[in-house]
Design an enzyme around this catalytic site. Structure first.
Site, PDB file in Angstrom:
ATOM      1  N   LYS A  67       2.766 120.675 -16.652  1.00 22.61           N
ATOM      2  CA  LYS A  67       3.358 122.008 -16.747  1.00 22.61           C
ATOM      3  C   LYS A  67       4.253 122.129 -17.978  1.00 22.61           C
ATOM      4  CE  LYS A  67       3.302 122.840 -11.743  1.00 22.61           C
ATOM      5  NZ  LYS A  67       4.109 123.078 -10.529  1.00 22.61           N
ATOM      6  N   ASP A 104       2.176 115.912 -12.661  1.00 24.07           N
ATOM      7  CA  ASP A 104       1.938 117.343 -12.534  1.00 24.07           C
ATOM      8  C   ASP A 104       3.045 118.139 -13.234  1.00 24.07           C
ATOM      9  OD1 ASP A 104       0.356 119.569 -11.320  1.00 24.07           O
ATOM     10  OD2 ASP A 104       2.256 119.970 -10.319  1.00 24.07           O
TER      11      ASP A 104
END
Length: 380
Positions: free
Chosen positions: A241, A237
């Protein structure tokens, strides 16, 4: 000299309270934690927004992966009960067709899902007049072919796509980077703690005399992690980003280009979630060894780092690692579940622009999505 107010037949016919407000018609897909907060925020704020902005926010559709509730005049406070009673199975084409048949203008699609398949519908929505607002970061981390295809569609159809919450929840990060980049500022590095859950875990583990499994359980119980915390601990994750920020700088990176340190021991990566929870104590020894070997006055931070020659399309280096930083540094001083982003530029030199604040939480993320909706509403 006195001023005389002259009555006019035209003015007499105008009721200023009934001047038609601009109606923004919103279809929201995904009503889990973020989506539910968003719907309720819009409903509770719409009267005040109507008064201050002359904008009428109308949620005409709310859907999850199974059913949709469609109401042309807008949903109300009882929307969840109504959806349970009146919701029906649907197709994306049905929602688009409904908007067309009812001549709905100023359309916004909001994606609060985490569905990789659903983002494939973005170009179709754009072609049919919808702007896009998304907390779902998948569309921005798929292959560059899809990434560029979507932006071509947006340009041709003069639609907007806002996704401020993809990286920093409610923090004004992507906007800041876009403005710097578009103004010609040479961004040389972006570094920081991008995950609110991992921020809490390592802030706590570094400061308190507790085993790693105990800190992790605390983060799970507080709702800081995903239901399966391995989704946080694997680092993917955070990697996504970082990729989003790289692409904001027009870098041609793919997800496979990112070097990510997976914090999950290999023999725990593919077991069931239940078994993983039973074996959490197996994380304690390796992390305790790391802590023991750490230099004095240092703390752990899980850091994403975009560096290299960012002036070249293929010059970016993307790394995500657990690192030890001085306690008195900006990264080392981080508290709670906050995120922090350091943006280094040619003009600012060694003094980065720092954006810091709440990096996690459904209500915070929903508020950021709401902000994107309002920005489109003001321009549409």
């Amino acid at each position: 000299m006195s001023t005389q107010i002259v009555s006019s037949p035209v003015l007499d016919r105008i009721d200023l309270n009934n001047i038609k407000k601009k109606k923004i018609n919103i279809a929201i897909f995904g009503h889990g934690n973020v989506g539910r907060h968003l719907v309720n925020q819009i409903i509770s704020s719409k009267e005040e927004i109507s008064r201050r902005r002359d904008v009428d926010l109308n949620i005409f559709a709310v859907a999850n992966s199974k059913t949709v509730l469609i109401q042309p005049n807008g949903i109300n406070n009882n929307w969840l009960d109504e959806k349970k009673k009146s919701g029906h199975t649907y197709s994306v084409e049905e929602v688009i067709r409904f908007a067309k048949n009812n001549n709905l203008q100023n359309l916004i699609l909001v994606d609060n899902t985490a569905d990789a398949d659903f983002v494939q519908n973005y170009p179709t929505f754009v072609e049919n007049g919808f702007h896009l607002v998304s907390s779902n970061k998948i569309a921005n981390t798929l292959g560059l072919k899809f990434y560029k295809h979507l932006r071509d569609k947006l340009t041709v159809n003069r639609r907007q796509y806002l996704y401020e919450t993809n990286v920093g929840a409610g923090l004004p990060l992507i906007d800041t980077i876009k403005l710097l980049h578009l103004s010609g500022e040479n961004i040389t590095r972006i570094r920081g703690v991008f995950s609110g859950s991992l921020s809490y875990i390592f802030n706590t583990f570094s400061e308190e005399d507790r085993l790693f499994s105990s800190v992790l359980r605390s983060a799970i119980n507080k709702g800081y992690t995903e239901p399966d915390p391995r989704e946080d601990l694997c680092g993917n994750d955070v990697g996504r980003k970082l990729l989003i920020l790289a692409r904001e700088l027009d870098l041609h990176n793919e997800f496979e280009d990112i070097s990510i340190q997976n914090l999950i021991p290999k023999d725990l990566r593919n077991v069931s979630k239940e078994e993983f929870f039973e074996r959490l104590i197996e994380l304690d020894v390796p992390f305790q060894i790391k802590k023991k070997n750490q230099s004095k006055d240092s703390v752990f931070r899980y850091v994403a780092d975009l560096h290299g020659d960012l002036s070249k399309e293929t010059g970016g280096l993307l790394n995500v690692n657990l690192v030890s930083v001085p306690k008195n540094s900006m990264l080392g001083a981080l508290k709670g579940s906050d995120s922090i982003f350091e943006i280094y530029t040619e003009s600012y030199g060694d003094n980065p622009i720092v954006i810091q604040g709440a990096g996690a939480g459904a209500a915070v993320t929903a508020r950021g999505v709401f902000g994107d909706i309002l920005r489109i509403s003001d321009k549409d």
